[in-house]
Motif scaffolding. Structure first.
Motif, PDB file in Angstrom:
ATOM      1  N   LEU A  23       1.125  -1.305   0.012  1.00 41.34           N
ATOM      2  CA  LEU A  23       0.048  -0.101  -0.217  1.00 41.34           C
ATOM      3  C   LEU A  23       0.650   1.230   0.265  1.00 41.34           C
ATOM      4  O   LEU A  23       0.613   2.331  -0.864  1.00 41.34           O
ATOM      5  N   TYR A  24       2.061   1.320   0.509  1.00 41.86           N
ATOM      6  CA  TYR A  24       3.164   2.133   0.355  1.00 41.86           C
ATOM      7  C   TYR A  24       3.731   2.594  -0.506  1.00 41.86           C
ATOM      8  O   TYR A  24       3.127   3.952  -1.641  1.00 41.86           O
ATOM      9  N   VAL A  25       3.470   1.377  -1.693  1.00 46.80           N
ATOM     10  CA  VAL A  25       3.800   1.149  -3.067  1.00 46.80           C
ATOM     11  C   VAL A  25       2.697   2.012  -3.910  1.00 46.80           C
ATOM     12  O   VAL A  25       2.855   3.228  -4.480  1.00 46.80           O
ATOM     13  N   GLY A  26       1.668   1.787  -3.323  1.00 42.77           N
ATOM     14  CA  GLY A  26       0.459   2.531  -4.220  1.00 42.77           C
ATOM     15  C   GLY A  26       0.575   4.658  -3.603  1.00 42.77           C
ATOM     16  O   GLY A  26      -0.199   5.297  -4.747  1.00 42.77           O
ATOM     17  N   PHE A  27       0.968   4.421  -2.800  1.00 46.72           N
ATOM     18  CA  PHE A  27       0.617   5.979  -1.501  1.00 46.72           C
ATOM     19  C   PHE A  27       2.084   6.843  -3.070  1.00 46.72           C
ATOM     20  O   PHE A  27       1.957   7.448  -3.463  1.00 46.72           O
ATOM     21  N   LEU A  28       2.772   5.552  -3.485  1.00 47.76           N
ATOM     22  CA  LEU A  28       4.100   6.550  -4.208  1.00 47.76           C
ATOM     23  C   LEU A  28       3.656   6.228  -5.432  1.00 47.76           C
ATOM     24  O   LEU A  28       3.402   7.604  -6.214  1.00 47.76           O
ATOM     25  N   TYR A  29       3.326   5.359  -6.396  1.00 47.82           N
ATOM     26  CA  TYR A  29       2.040   5.576  -7.431  1.00 47.82           C
ATOM     27  C   TYR A  29       1.236   6.513  -7.525  1.00 47.82           C
ATOM     28  O   TYR A  29       1.753   7.939  -8.329  1.00 47.82           O
ATOM     29  N   LEU A  30       0.303   7.301  -6.319  1.00 48.51           N
ATOM     30  CA  LEU A  30      -0.421   8.292  -6.314  1.00 48.51           C
ATOM     31  C   LEU A  30       0.106   9.777  -6.493  1.00 48.51           C
ATOM     32  O   LEU A  30      -0.059  10.557  -6.701  1.00 48.51           O
ATOM     33  N   CYS A  31       1.206   9.442  -6.112  1.00 52.69           N
ATOM     34  CA  CYS A  31       2.308  10.893  -5.632  1.00 52.69           C
ATOM     35  C   CYS A  31       2.802  11.778  -6.692  1.00 52.69           C
ATOM     36  O   CYS A  31       3.192  11.944  -7.124  1.00 52.69           O
ATOM     37  N   ALA A  32       3.140  10.291  -7.830  1.00 55.26           N
ATOM     38  CA  ALA A  32       3.628  10.852  -9.113  1.00 55.26           C
ATOM     39  C   ALA A  32       2.325  10.658 -10.207  1.00 55.26           C
ATOM     40  O   ALA A  32       3.370  11.400 -11.346  1.00 55.26           O
ATOM     41  N   LEU A  33       1.294  10.968  -9.910  1.00 50.14           N
ATOM     42  CA  LEU A  33       0.585  11.452 -10.696  1.00 50.14           C
ATOM     43  C   LEU A  33      -0.149  12.802 -11.085  1.00 50.14           C
ATOM     44  O   LEU A  33       0.294  13.709 -10.794  1.00 50.14           O
ATOM     45  N   PRO A  34      -0.376  13.132 -12.522  1.00 46.96           N
ATOM     46  CA  PRO A  34      -0.732  14.077 -13.151  1.00 46.96           C
ATOM     47  C   PRO A  34      -2.242  14.628 -11.900  1.00 46.96           C
ATOM     48  O   PRO A  34      -2.859  13.948 -11.677  1.00 46.96           O
ATOM     49  N   ALA A  35      -2.420  15.919 -12.258  1.00 44.36           N
ATOM     50  CA  ALA A  35      -3.080  16.348 -11.446  1.00 44.36           C
ATOM     51  C   ALA A  35      -4.971  16.164 -12.274  1.00 44.36           C
ATOM     52  O   ALA A  35      -4.524  15.608 -13.655  1.00 44.36           O
ATOM     53  N   THR A  36      -6.570  16.536 -11.164  1.00 43.34           N
ATOM     54  CA  THR A  36      -7.194  16.596 -12.113  1.00 43.34           C
ATOM     55  C   THR A  36      -7.365  17.336 -12.606  1.00 43.34           C
ATOM     56  O   THR A  36      -6.650  18.725 -12.160  1.00 43.34           O
ATOM     57  N   VAL A  37      -8.645  17.286 -14.301  1.00 41.61           N
ATOM     58  CA  VAL A  37      -9.164  18.132 -14.633  1.00 41.61           C
ATOM     59  C   VAL A  37     -10.248  19.065 -14.446  1.00 41.61           C
ATOM     60  O   VAL A  37     -10.310  19.919 -14.382  1.00 41.61           O
ATOM     61  N   GLN A  38     -11.061  18.417 -14.306  1.00 38.96           N
ATOM     62  CA  GLN A  38     -12.168  18.514 -14.383  1.00 38.96           C
ATOM     63  C   GLN A  38     -13.083  18.924 -12.696  1.00 38.96           C
ATOM     64  O   GLN A  38     -13.994  20.171 -13.292  1.00 38.96           O
ATOM     65  N   SER A  39     -12.514  18.060 -12.051  1.00 38.80           N
ATOM     66  CA  SER A  39     -12.870  18.738 -10.608  1.00 38.80           C
ATOM     67  C   SER A  39     -11.756  20.099 -10.273  1.00 38.80           C
ATOM     68  O   SER A  39     -12.956  20.833  -9.350  1.00 38.80           O
ATOM     69  N   ALA A  40     -10.573  20.355 -10.360  1.00 36.79           N
ATOM     70  CA  ALA A  40     -10.351  21.241  -9.976  1.00 36.79           C
ATOM     71  C   ALA A  40     -10.689  22.379 -10.898  1.00 36.79           C
ATOM     72  O   ALA A  40     -11.035  23.883 -10.217  1.00 36.79           O
ATOM     73  N   ILE A  41     -11.351  22.603 -12.378  1.00 41.06           N
ATOM     74  CA  ILE A  41     -11.673  23.547 -12.746  1.00 41.06           C
ATOM     75  C   ILE A  41     -13.255  24.028 -11.503  1.00 41.06           C
ATOM     76  O   ILE A  41     -13.629  24.675 -12.264  1.00 41.06           O
ATOM     77  N   ALA A  42     -14.152  22.648 -11.675  1.00 43.60           N
ATOM     78  CA  ALA A  42     -15.434  22.985 -11.199  1.00 43.60           C
ATOM     79  C   ALA A  42     -15.581  23.984  -9.662  1.00 43.60           C
ATOM     80  O   ALA A  42     -15.787  24.375  -9.430  1.00 43.60           O
ATOM     81  N   PHE A  43     -14.510  22.879  -9.275  1.00 44.25           N
ATOM     82  CA  PHE A  43     -13.919  23.591  -7.965  1.00 44.25           C
ATOM     83  C   PHE A  43     -13.672  25.261  -8.188  1.00 44.25           C
ATOM     84  O   PHE A  43     -14.176  25.716  -6.947  1.00 44.25           O
ATOM     85  N   THR A  44     -12.456  25.731  -8.823  1.00 47.89           N
ATOM     86  CA  THR A  44     -12.072  26.759  -8.796  1.00 47.89           C
ATOM     87  C   THR A  44     -13.277  27.715  -9.585  1.00 47.89           C
ATOM     88  O   THR A  44     -13.565  29.288  -9.637  1.00 47.89           O
ATOM     89  N   SER A  45     -14.220  26.809 -10.500  1.00 48.96           N
ATOM     90  CA  SER A  45     -15.260  28.048 -10.634  1.00 48.96           C
ATOM     91  C   SER A  45     -16.724  27.698 -10.010  1.00 48.96           C
ATOM     92  O   SER A  45     -16.886  29.054  -9.706  1.00 48.96           O
ATOM     93  N   LEU A  46     -16.640  27.099  -8.727  1.00 48.17           N
ATOM     94  CA  LEU A  46     -17.403  27.454  -7.952  1.00 48.17           C
ATOM     95  C   LEU A  46     -16.424  28.890  -6.796  1.00 48.17           C
ATOM     96  O   LEU A  46     -17.568  29.081  -6.275  1.00 48.17           O
ATOM     97  N   ALA A  47     -15.589  28.119  -6.681  1.00 48.04           N
ATOM     98  CA  ALA A  47     -15.446  28.846  -5.725  1.00 48.04           C
ATOM     99  C   ALA A  47     -14.518  30.750  -6.337  1.00 48.04           C
ATOM    100  O   ALA A  47     -13.894  31.304  -5.193  1.00 48.04           O
ATOM    101  N   ARG A  48     -15.513  30.569  -7.266  1.00 45.70           N
ATOM    102  CA  ARG A  48     -14.692  32.043  -8.189  1.00 45.70           C
ATOM    103  C   ARG A  48     -13.336  32.563  -8.177  1.00 45.70           C
ATOM    104  O   ARG A  48     -12.902  33.332  -7.917  1.00 45.70           O
ATOM    105  N   GLY A  49     -12.363  31.690  -8.583  1.00 46.96           N
ATOM    106  CA  GLY A  49     -11.431  32.276  -8.878  1.00 46.96           C
ATOM    107  C   GLY A  49     -11.016  32.360 -10.402  1.00 46.96           C
ATOM    108  O   GLY A  49     -11.557  32.708 -10.616  1.00 46.96           O
ATOM    109  N   ASN A  50      -9.613  32.314 -10.633  1.00 47.49           N
ATOM    110  CA  ASN A  50      -9.480  32.554 -11.551  1.00 47.49           C
ATOM    111  C   ASN A  50      -9.508  31.186 -12.438  1.00 47.49           C
ATOM    112  O   ASN A  50      -8.473  30.546 -12.699  1.00 47.49           O
ATOM    113  N   LEU A  51      -9.849  30.826 -13.543  1.00 50.84           N
ATOM    114  CA  LEU A  51     -10.419  30.068 -13.923  1.00 50.84           C
ATOM    115  C   LEU A  51     -10.136  30.012 -15.431  1.00 50.84           C
ATOM    116  O   LEU A  51      -9.709  28.521 -15.520  1.00 50.84           O
TER     117      LEU A  51
END
Length: 335
Positions: free
Chosen positions: A99-127
Motif C-alpha cells: 500500500l505504501y507503493v500505492g501512495f508513491l504511485y499516487l504522488c507521481a500522477l498528474p492533477a485532475t482536470v474536470q474537478s479542479a476546474i469545477a471547484f475553481t469555478s464554484l469558488a470564483r477563482g481564476n478560471l
C-alpha cells in the motif's frame, strides 16, 4: 440558523449521499456503461460551456500566467513525490509495503482536470488559468508520471498508451472547449445571463464522477482486499498527505504574492491527483501484477480530495462579490 452553521452545505451532503449510494448500490453491468457515457457527456458539456463562457482574451491571459502554472506543476510533480518519500517512516508501518507503493504511485500522477476546474469555478477563482493549468498538467503527466514512477519505485512500463491517452484527453476535454469557443459568438450572452443555474453542470459533473469512480472501486472488491485496520490506515495516510499539501500550497501562494483568485486556482489545481488518468496508467506501468491494492490509496484519496475541496470551494464561494465593472478603465485598473 445556529443549526445550519454546524451542518455541511447541501452540496457536501449530496456528495456523502452519492458515496453511500455507490457503496450500497454500485453501478454495474449495463448500468455502469450508461453512467460512464453520461459522465463523459456531462464533462464534455462542462468544457463546452466553459469554452463558451470565456473570451479568447481571457484564455490567452490564463495561458500566459506562467508563474501560477510553474507553481502548480511544481506542487503536482515535485511537492507530492517529496512528501511521499518524507512520509515513509509514518506510512510504511501504518499500511505495509504494497500500500505504501500505492501512495508513491499516487504522488507521481498528474492533477485532475474536470474537478479542479469545477471547484475553481464554484469558488470564483481564476478560471482561465485553472483550465490551462489543469489541462496542461494532465497532458504533461502522460510523459512525466512514468519517469517519476521509475525514479520512485524502479518500475518501467510500456509507453504504448501515451498516444491513446492524449487522444482521449483531446476528445473529452479540448475538443468541447474549442467547440464552445467557436459557439461563443452565438451563445456567449445566453451563458452569461444563465450562469446562476448553469453552475449545476459543474456540481453535476462532480457527482457523476464520484458515483462512477466509487462504484467501480466497490465492484472491484475494494472492501474485501484490505483488512479494516489497514483500510483505516490508508484513510489516515490520505488525510495526512492531503492536509500537508493543502497547507503548503496555501502558504506558497501567499508567500509568493498571488492574489486571492490565483491562490484559489493554485489550491485546487495543485492539490489534486487524477483517478481517471491513474487507473489506466497503472494497468500499463504495472502490467502482469495485481493493481487492485496498488490503486487503493488513489481511489480513497480521490474521494477524500473531492469532499474536502467541496467544502473549501463552498466557503470561498460565500465571500462577497466585487462590485460590477462600469467602464473599460475599471477593468484595466482591477488586478
Amino acid at each position: 440558523m445556529a443549526r445550519s452553521r454546524l451542518l455541511p452545505d447541501n452540496f457536501t451532503l449530496t456528495l456523502i449521499a452519492v458515496v453511500a449510494t455507490a457503496t450500497l448500490l454500485p453501478a454495474q453491468g449495463q448500468v455502469a456503461v450508461a453512467f460512464s457515457w453520461i459522465t463523459n457527456i456531462a464533462i464534455g458539456l462542462l468544457f463546452f460551456l466553459h469554452g463558451a463562457k470565456l473570451s479568447r482574451e481571457a484564455v490567452i491571459a490564463g495561458a500566459g500566467h506562467w508563474r501560477l502554472h510553474l507553481l502548480v506543476f511544481t506542487c503536482t510533480f515535485g511537492l507530492f513525490p517529496l512528501l511521499g518519500l518524507a512520509l515513509k517512516p509514518v506510512l510504511l508501518p501504518l499500511v505495509g509495503t504494497e500500500l505504501y507503493v500505492g501512495f508513491l504511485y499516487l504522488c507521481a500522477l498528474p492533477a485532475t482536470v474536470q474537478s479542479a476546474i469545477a471547484f475553481t469555478s464554484l469558488a470564483r477563482g481564476n478560471l482561465p488559468a485553472a483550465i490551462c493549468s489543469a489541462a496542461a498538467s494532465s497532458l504533461i503527466g502522460i510523459f512525466i508520471t512514468p519517469v517519476l514512477v521509475a525514479l520512485l519505485m524502479g518500475v518501467h512500463g510500456d509507453g504504448g498508451s501515451t498516444v491513446e491517452a492524449i487522444r482521449k484527453i483531446s476528445i473529452q476535454l479540448l475538443l468541447p472547449f474549442i467547440a464552445g469557443q467557436f459557439a461563443r459568438r452565438w451563445i456567449g450572452n445566453w451563458v452569461t445571463r444563465n450562469k446562476g443555474w448553469l453552475k449545476n453542470v459543474d456540481q453535476g459533473s462532480i457527482l457523476l464522477v464520484v458515483y462512477t469512480a466509487f462504484s467501480a472501486a466497490v465492484i472491484g472488491g475494494l472492501w474485501q482486499q484490505v483488512p479494516a485496520l489497514k483500510l483505516l490506515g490508508v484513510v489516515a495516510g490520505c488525510c495526512l498527505l492531503l492536509a500537508l499539501v493543502l497547507l503548503i500550497v496555501h502558504l506558497l501562494g501567499k508567500w509568493l504574492g498571488f492574489d486571492l483568485e490565483d491562490r484559489i486556482t493554485i489550491l485546487f489545481a495543485g492539490s489534486k491527483k487524477s483517478l481517471a488518468t491513474g487507473v489506466p496508467m497503472a494497468q500499463v506501468l504495472f502490467a502482469g501484477s495485481s493493481i487492485g491494492v496498488l490503486i487503493l490509496p488513489l481511489m480513497l484519496f480521490h474521494q477524500i480530495q473531492l469532499m474536502v475541496c467541496a467544502v473549501l470551494a463552498q466557503r470561498y464561494a460565500q465571500r462577497p462579490e466585487l462590485a460590477p465593472l462600469t467602464s473599460p478603465a475599471d477593468a484595466s485598473a482591477r488586478p
